[in-house]
Scaffold this active site. Structure first.
Site, PDB file in Angstrom:
ATOM      1  NE  ARG A 139       5.463  -8.098  17.618  1.00  0.00           N
ATOM      2  CZ  ARG A 139       4.860  -6.942  17.318  1.00  0.00           C
ATOM      3  NH1 ARG A 139       5.122  -6.339  16.165  1.00  0.00           N
ATOM      4  NH2 ARG A 139       4.000  -6.397  18.148  1.00  0.00           N
ATOM      5  CB  CYS A 172      -0.094  -5.520  11.973  1.00  0.00           C
ATOM      6  SG  CYS A 172      -0.701  -3.818  11.998  1.00  0.00           S
TER       7      CYS A 172
END
Length: 286
Positions: free
Chosen positions: A184, A242
């Site tokens: 990611r 995050c």
């Protein structure tokens, strides 16, 4: 009185403390793919006496679109204090938070309380998975806590960063750790947010790197790894992010457990960063 657990607690220790008047246990199980899964899992069985905290309703706030707050906005401090009181939690309580296993969601409650100034809060190492593997008791009945007063408190604003503060943080040469999975971060996949990639200047450290066999690495090993990432800087010069400010708290917990407290959280994280299409996006390892 239970001992002061301020980072992690082992299942055996928690089991021995069940029933003590100053202990409060909070089930933080959650699934990003199925937001109702945590409540179902709680109903199926939980640590005796535990209340359930819903990630979206209890551990996150609300914010208008475009505010940069991301998918899990940082909650209002007064509302969180009211919620804690409704759960029967007061400032004198030792709080233990747990989730399904790796601590990624329980760490959110840990950091929320930590930034409120409540230090007697710990995450159950190995979570419900280890609790069950050891054959420790569970119950399906829902406790009815006696409401208490958790006095209104303010978050430590120094520990919380928004997007402009993150930009300034990076311009000073400070460390921004991205807790998402490496693919990611590199922009190879993006299963949740509308844009793939990462904040330019951030460093990839998946929160799973804090674990071994589903439990936190030793404090000494974590200290070595984070000191290597800090490259001589102090923990106050580091921030974590995050996807939405949840799993980044795992880094803050791991660093504190390693004796490196004081790192900060980018509350909006990636989902907040990309709310402004003018902000730059990086792809790849750097």
């Amino acid at each position: 009185m239970t001992p002061d657990w301020t980072t992690l607690v082992q299942a055996e220790e928690l089991a021995a403390a069940l029933g003590r008047a100053d202990l409060a246990v909070v089930d933080c199980r959650h699934s990003l793919a199925d937001p109702d899964a945590g409540a179902r899992d709680y109903s199926d069985g939980h640590v005796p006496g535990a209340v359930h905290a819903d990630m979206d309703r209890d551990l996150s706030g609300t914010a208008p679109a475009g505010s940069g707050a991301g998918r899990h906005p940082w909650p209002d401090a007064a509302e969180l204090c009211r919620r804690l009181g409704a759960w029967g939690i007061s400032p004198r309580h030792q709080v233990v938070a747990y989730d399904a296993g790796d601590g990624a969601f329980a760490a959110r409650l840990w950091f929320l309380l930590h930034t409120l100034g409540h230090r007697r809060v710990a995450v159950l190492d190995g979570g419900c998975a280890r609790w069950c593997a050891l054959g420790l008791p569970r119950e399906s009945s829902v406790p009815v806590p006696v409401a208490v007063d958790f006095p209104a408190a303010a978050f430590d604003a120094v520990r919380l960063l928004d997007a402009p503060q993150v930009q300034a943080h990076l311009e000073r040469g400070n460390l921004l750790l991205d807790a998402r999975a490496g693919e990611r971060f590199r922009g190879e996949v993006e299963p949740i947010d509308r844009v793939a990639g990462h904040v330019p200047g951030a460093t990839s450290r998946p929160y799973a790197d804090n674990l071994i066999d589903g439990r936190f690495k030793s404090a000494a090993r974590l200290r070595t790894e984070f000191e290597r990432a800090l490259r001589g800087s102090g923990p106050a010069d580091a921030a974590a992010m995050c996807g939405s400010g949840v799993t980044a708290c795992h880094h803050l917990l791991a660093m504190t457990h390693a004796g490196l407290p004081g790192a900060r959280l980018y509350t909006g994280s990636w989902s907040g960063w990309i709310e402004d299409p003018a902000r730059p996006v990086a792809i790849g390892d750097a």
